[in-house]
Scaffold this active site. Structure first.
Site, short mmCIF file in Angstrom:
data_model
loop_
_atom_site.label_atom_id
_atom_site.label_comp_id
_atom_site.label_asym_id
_atom_site.label_seq_id
_atom_site.Cartn_x
_atom_site.Cartn_y
_atom_site.Cartn_z
N LYS A 176 -21.65 31.32 97.04
CA LYS A 176 -20.50 32.05 97.56
C LYS A 176 -21.01 33.18 98.46
O LYS A 176 -21.71 34.08 98.01
CB LYS A 176 -19.69 32.62 96.41
CG LYS A 176 -18.50 33.45 96.84
CD LYS A 176 -17.66 33.83 95.65
CE LYS A 176 -16.53 34.76 96.06
NZ LYS A 176 -15.72 35.15 94.91
N LYS A 229 -18.87 28.04 99.34
CA LYS A 229 -17.69 28.79 99.75
C LYS A 229 -18.07 29.91 100.69
O LYS A 229 -19.01 30.65 100.39
CB LYS A 229 -17.04 29.37 98.50
CG LYS A 229 -15.84 30.24 98.76
CD LYS A 229 -15.38 30.87 97.49
CE LYS A 229 -14.31 31.88 97.79
NZ LYS A 229 -13.95 32.67 96.66
C1 PBG Z 1 -12.89 36.43 93.69
C2 PBG Z 1 -12.52 35.35 94.60
C3 PBG Z 1 -12.35 35.45 95.99
C4 PBG Z 1 -11.89 34.23 96.41
C5 PBG Z 1 -11.81 33.39 95.30
N1 PBG Z 1 -12.24 34.10 94.19
C6 PBG Z 1 -12.44 36.58 96.93
C7 PBG Z 1 -13.53 37.52 96.98
O1 PBG Z 1 -14.67 37.25 96.63
O2 PBG Z 1 -13.18 38.62 97.43
C8 PBG Z 1 -11.53 33.94 97.83
C9 PBG Z 1 -10.70 32.78 98.06
C10 PBG Z 1 -10.09 32.72 99.38
O3 PBG Z 1 -10.34 33.52 100.30
O4 PBG Z 1 -9.28 31.81 99.53
N2 PBG Z 1 -14.00 36.37 92.98
#
Ligand code: PBG
Length: 295
Positions: A176, A229
């Site tokens: 991520k 992601k």
């Molecule tokens: C939080 C999380 C995030 C997303 C999914 N889980 C955002 C972040 O890390 O701020 C983002 C998903 C999206 O943008 O659709 N842990």
């Protein structure tokens, strides 16, 4: 030839407390926060279109420094999971395991300070494990830790097994990135950090080797599904992960990507197909319902 199929799509949903609520997220036209009663109606529609899996995010009634609402038995996600499981026998219910929507500061961790991003890892892993167990108790089939904390998959696997949830699977948000494409999501759940940013726990997008290491690590810790992601700007990572690892690979087509392609049917089909071509076995996308009508 790589063709999208409805079976591999996962639809994310935002759930709020209360009844009769359906609030559109400004930066994500067509995407709503639903209260549980409306979520059931909405998922029925998605199921009729062929969607098999949903991923739930909760917006709690109150946030606090520790994010303690995230692991309550009657928390909003826990209630939603129970209701979905009662209403639909053949639906795969996945739940996000994180603290950012629940903490007053918006970080994905328990912090040691009220001013700085100084993570208390032990307390964070305990909290994440508690969240996962509470979601499993409610009936979740797959828990999906997205906090990017070291050894989170291991901590969750151990806690699930200890509590008799050996069958509950883990989808790790393994690679991520600290991305600029999460903006609309943070509006949806109100999780923009109050201070600092997520660069100390999410990946730097200028590098790829670390992403592959993170995926490997999650697999060693027991992840059943791993994830890259965001998706679109990270097709190279998806491709490399697909060549290297055997476990099912998910791609998260995130909120900022949703906003870009909203209403652009042909472009949408093209980019989602590219995500699949790059190696994704599963695609988490807010476009899931829309896409079923295009394929
Ligand atoms: C939080 C999380 C995030 C997303 C999914 N889980 C955002 C972040 O890390 O701020 C983002 C998903 C999206 O943008 O659709 N842990």
């Amino acid at each position: 030839m790589r063709k999208l199929s409805v079976r591999e799509l996962i639809m994310p949903y935002f759930v709020v407390e209360g009844k009769g609520r359906q609030e559109e997220i400004k930066s994500m036209p067509g995407i709503f926060r639903f209260s549980v009663d409306n979520l059931i109606k909405e998922v029925k529609e998605a199921k009729n279109l062929g969607i098999k899996s949903v991923l739930l995010f909760g917006i709690p009634k109150k946030k606090d420094f520790y994010g303690s609402e995230a692991y309550q038995k009657d928390g909003v996600v826990q209630k939603a999971v129970r209701a979905l499981k009662e209403n639909f026998k053949d639906l795969t219910v996945m739940t996000d395991v994180c603290l950012c929507a629940y903490t007053s500061h918006g970080h994905c961790a328990v912090l040691k300070s009220e001013q700085r991003v100084d993570i208390d890892l032990k307390a964070t892993l305990d909290a994440l494990a508690r969240i996962a167990v509470s979601q499993a108790e409610a009936g979740a089939d797959v828990v999906a830790p997205s906090a990017m904390m070291k050894r989170q998959v291991k901590a969750i696997r151990e806690a699930l097994d200890k509590n008799g949830f050996e069958k509950v699977k883990i989808m790790g948000y393994s690679a991520k990135f600290a991305s600029n494409f999460y903006g609309p999501f943070r509006e949806a759940v109100g999780s923009a950090p109050a201070f600092g940013d997520r660069s100390s726990y999410q990946l730097d997008y200028r590098y790829s080797a670390q992403a592959l290491k993170e995926i490997e690590q999650d697999i060693e810790e027991g992840a059943d599904i791993v994830m890259v992601k965001p998706a679109l700007a990270y097709l190279d990572i998806l491709w490399q992960a697909k060549q290297k690892f055997k476990v099912p690979l998910a791609a998260y087509n995130v909120s900022g990507e949703y906003s870009l392609f909203h209403g652009k049917k042909e472009q949408l089909l093209e980019v989602l197909t590219a995500i699949k071509r790059a190696g994704a076995d599963l695609i988490i996308t807010y476009h899931a319902k829309e896409i079923t009508k295009l394929i």
